[in-house]
Motif scaffolding. Structure first.
Motif, mmCIF file in Angstrom:
data_model
loop_
_atom_site.group_PDB
_atom_site.id
_atom_site.type_symbol
_atom_site.label_atom_id
_atom_site.label_comp_id
_atom_site.label_asym_id
_atom_site.label_seq_id
_atom_site.Cartn_x
_atom_site.Cartn_y
_atom_site.Cartn_z
ATOM 1 N N UNK A 1 48.161 15.592 15.441
ATOM 2 C CA UNK A 1 47.773 16.276 14.211
ATOM 3 C C UNK A 1 48.659 17.502 14.028
ATOM 4 N N UNK A 2 49.232 17.630 12.841
ATOM 5 C CA UNK A 2 50.153 18.729 12.553
ATOM 6 C C UNK A 2 49.696 19.446 11.290
ATOM 7 N N UNK A 3 49.457 20.751 11.400
ATOM 8 C CA UNK A 3 49.138 21.614 10.266
ATOM 9 C C UNK A 3 50.235 22.668 10.166
ATOM 10 N N UNK A 4 50.748 22.878 8.955
ATOM 11 C CA UNK A 4 51.825 23.855 8.813
ATOM 12 C C UNK A 4 51.943 24.290 7.368
ATOM 13 N N UNK B 1 48.787 11.383 5.448
ATOM 14 C CA UNK B 1 49.601 12.536 5.079
ATOM 15 C C UNK B 1 49.036 13.185 3.825
ATOM 16 N N UNK B 2 48.907 14.500 3.867
ATOM 17 C CA UNK B 2 48.448 15.248 2.705
ATOM 18 C C UNK B 2 49.186 16.575 2.666
ATOM 19 N N UNK B 3 49.877 16.827 1.544
ATOM 20 C CA UNK B 3 50.642 18.074 1.432
ATOM 21 C C UNK B 3 50.605 18.601 0.002
ATOM 22 N N UNK B 4 49.443 18.485 -0.627
ATOM 23 C CA UNK B 4 49.290 18.931 -2.009
ATOM 24 C C UNK B 4 48.876 20.393 -2.005
ATOM 25 N N UNK B 5 49.817 21.283 -2.213
ATOM 26 C CA UNK B 5 49.526 22.707 -2.188
ATOM 27 C C UNK B 5 50.480 23.430 -1.260
ATOM 28 N N UNK B 6 50.047 24.550 -0.707
ATOM 29 C CA UNK B 6 50.906 25.371 0.133
ATOM 30 C C UNK B 6 50.828 24.994 1.610
ATOM 31 N N UNK B 7 50.050 23.973 1.935
ATOM 32 C CA UNK B 7 49.831 23.610 3.336
ATOM 33 C C UNK B 7 49.907 22.096 3.459
ATOM 34 N N UNK B 8 50.465 21.602 4.558
ATOM 35 C CA UNK B 8 50.421 20.159 4.769
ATOM 36 C C UNK B 8 49.661 19.855 6.054
ATOM 37 N N UNK B 9 48.893 18.769 6.014
ATOM 38 C CA UNK B 9 48.081 18.336 7.154
ATOM 39 C C UNK B 9 48.335 16.846 7.366
ATOM 40 N N UNK B 10 48.933 16.514 8.480
ATOM 41 C CA UNK B 10 49.303 15.132 8.768
ATOM 42 C C UNK B 10 48.694 14.684 10.089
ATOM 43 N N UNK B 11 48.274 13.418 10.119
ATOM 44 C CA UNK B 11 47.740 12.822 11.345
ATOM 45 C C UNK B 11 48.518 11.537 11.623
ATOM 46 N N UNK B 12 49.064 11.416 12.818
ATOM 47 C CA UNK B 12 49.824 10.242 13.212
ATOM 48 C C UNK B 12 49.180 9.591 14.428
ATOM 49 N N UNK B 13 48.989 8.275 14.360
ATOM 50 C CA UNK B 13 48.535 7.498 15.506
ATOM 51 C C UNK B 13 49.779 6.903 16.154
ATOM 52 N N UNK B 14 50.114 7.327 17.372
ATOM 53 C CA UNK B 14 51.381 6.923 17.981
ATOM 54 C C UNK B 14 51.161 6.314 19.359
#
Length: 450
Positions: A40-43, A69-82
């Motif tokens: 999970x990456x928040x930035x 993946x969601x990056x609508x706005x000033x922040x993006x929050x992504x979750x990857x299953x790897x």
């Protein structure tokens, strides 16, 4: 000009400030899923963040099974299953730290992530970028020129698609082992390689470039082939189409939300997400939301995009162009032909000799990955015959005997099921040998054997 440079510098410094104030937060979760590790990456959001993140995951050799993946706005929050390359959950404790280092503000000062696996440091070699019309024997001619000019090839990657070729080659001086920076030598290298690329049939201008900047091979190859318009089907030649299933790409409007929705469905393979995101980014689109599922033989990807100016796709021509470009991006990396792996002690002229033998036996290289690990050369070539058809097993065995059975091995055994090749006096390999050697002889790169 000074005004433009100043404004770009201000924007760059502002982005660095935002990143220092809001560094990426990376969480590695090994408990929520039985089959995969969740990253999970928040930035803070900025243009290109998604591509950089996917690139880092690929450079760590991770397989992305799912992504939200969601990056609508000033922040993006992504979750990857790897998973790792073997389909197992990750066991490394430093994955989170490695991702944070690659995405953080220190990494951007290199722009050029020196410690990122896929990025090559400029201090170690000179980079040559080549684009032009593909043809049998082309790679052999390129490596013959470099060998004659006393250049040692330390690494390379070659892609072909739709009768076009793009390659990134890393070289050093045979005499010093250092990057080549002499202007006269570099100009001669460019001139001779451009002459080889143009040949006598290139409908579009070939191109050579020499760089001392740090590069990411796969990123550059996508950019080069996109700039070369390999997605333009008007340049496709008869008989060049692959028998593989064509990717299914649809582009539709989501008028109530102001997005364009892109759906992609095709056989799954490693780095598929990177190829799609890279292409959308190069086409000046921003991904606001996306869902990726790649847990079966087929992969499904859905993107909600807008152009960088904030508008969705508004014309049929633009919609069709997106479809063509995504199809091309998927097919560029699709490996056609038999996979041959060459492992041996590295030496100057090795690639020139090996590809010459390929050419003499009528083999055409559709893709190549050249690496040097210490003193060892580890190279992979995907080959077809001169007509683009599978190579006969007898031809493969003949090539292996000439190069060395223990040095060159077949990575798959599909070729063993091909029917025997009919014998005859006419040799297609000799035909290409005579043409290519005449061409190189005219360049003054080989001596007459008569």
């Amino acid at each position: 000009m000074d005004c433009w440079s100043s404004s770009f510098a201000v924007v760059d410094e502002f982005e660095k400030l935002v990143l220092r104030m809001n560094p990426p937060r990376v969480t590695v979760d090994n408990t929520s899923s039985r089959k995969a590790t969740l990253i999970k990456v928040d930035s803070a959001n900025k243009r290109g963040s998604l591509l950089e993140l996917v690139q880092v995951l690929n450079d760590l050799d991770l397989i992305i099974r799912r992504a939200y993946i969601s990056s609508d706005g000033e922040w993006f929050m992504d979750v990857f299953h790897v998973t790792d390359q073997n389909g197992n959950k990750l066991s490394e404790d430093d994955v989170s730290e490695r991702i944070q280092q690659s995405l953080g503000p220190r990494a951007r000062s290199f722009r050029s992530l020196r410690r990122s696996v896929g990025v090559q440091a400029a201090l170690e070699h000179t980079t040559i970028e080549l684009t032009g019309r593909d043809r049998p024997g082309l790679l052999s001619e390129v490596f013959a020129v470099l060998s004659d000019l006393k250049c040692n090839v330390m690494g390379a990657e070659v892609w072909t698609h739709n009768s076009r070729m793009a390659s990134v080659v890393y070289i050093t001086s045979e005499a010093t082992g250092l990057p080549i920076d002499d202007p006269d030598t570099l100009a001669k290298i460019k001139q001779l390689l451009l002459y080889v690329l143009k040949g006598d049939r290139d409908k579009r201008s070939a191109n050579t470039a020499v760089s001392v900047d740090s590069t990411h091979k796969e990123r550059r190859l996508h950019q080069m082939m996109y700039a070369d318009r390999d997605y333009d089907m008007n340049y496709a030649e008869s008989g060049s189409a692959s028998g593989r299933a064509k990717p299914l790409v649809t582009v539709e409007s989501c008028t109530d939300k102001g997005y364009t929705v892109v759906n992609l469905r095709c056989p799954d393979r490693p780095k598929l997400l990177f190829d799609a995101v890279c292409t959308l980014t190069d086409m000046q689109y921003v991904v606001y939301h996306a869902t990726v599922i790649a847990e079966s033989p087929e992969a499904y990807q859905e993107y909600y995009i807008r152009h960088v100016d904030g508008n969705p796709i508004s014309s049929e021509a633009e919609r069709q162009r997106v479809i063509n470009c995504l199809e091309a991006a998927i097919k560029r990396r699709t490996s056609e032909g038999i996979s041959l792996e060459l492992c041996c002690e590295d030496r100057v002229g090795l690639l020139s000799d090996v590809t010459r033998i390929f050419r003499e036996n009528g083999l055409s290289v559709t893709r190549a990955e050249v690496t040097t690990r210490g003193s060892q050369a580890v190279n992979v070539f995907y080959v077809v015959d001169a007509s683009g058809n599978p190579v006969k097993s007898e031809t493969i065995e003949s090539v292996r005997k000439e190069i060395g059975l223990t040095i060159l091995r077949v990575k798959d055994d599909a070729y063993s099921k091909s029917p025997p090749q009919e014998s005859g006096r006419f040799s297609l390999g000799n035909l290409f040998r005579s043409r290519s050697e005449k061409f190189l002889y005219n360049l003054g790169l080989i001596k007459s054997c008569s």
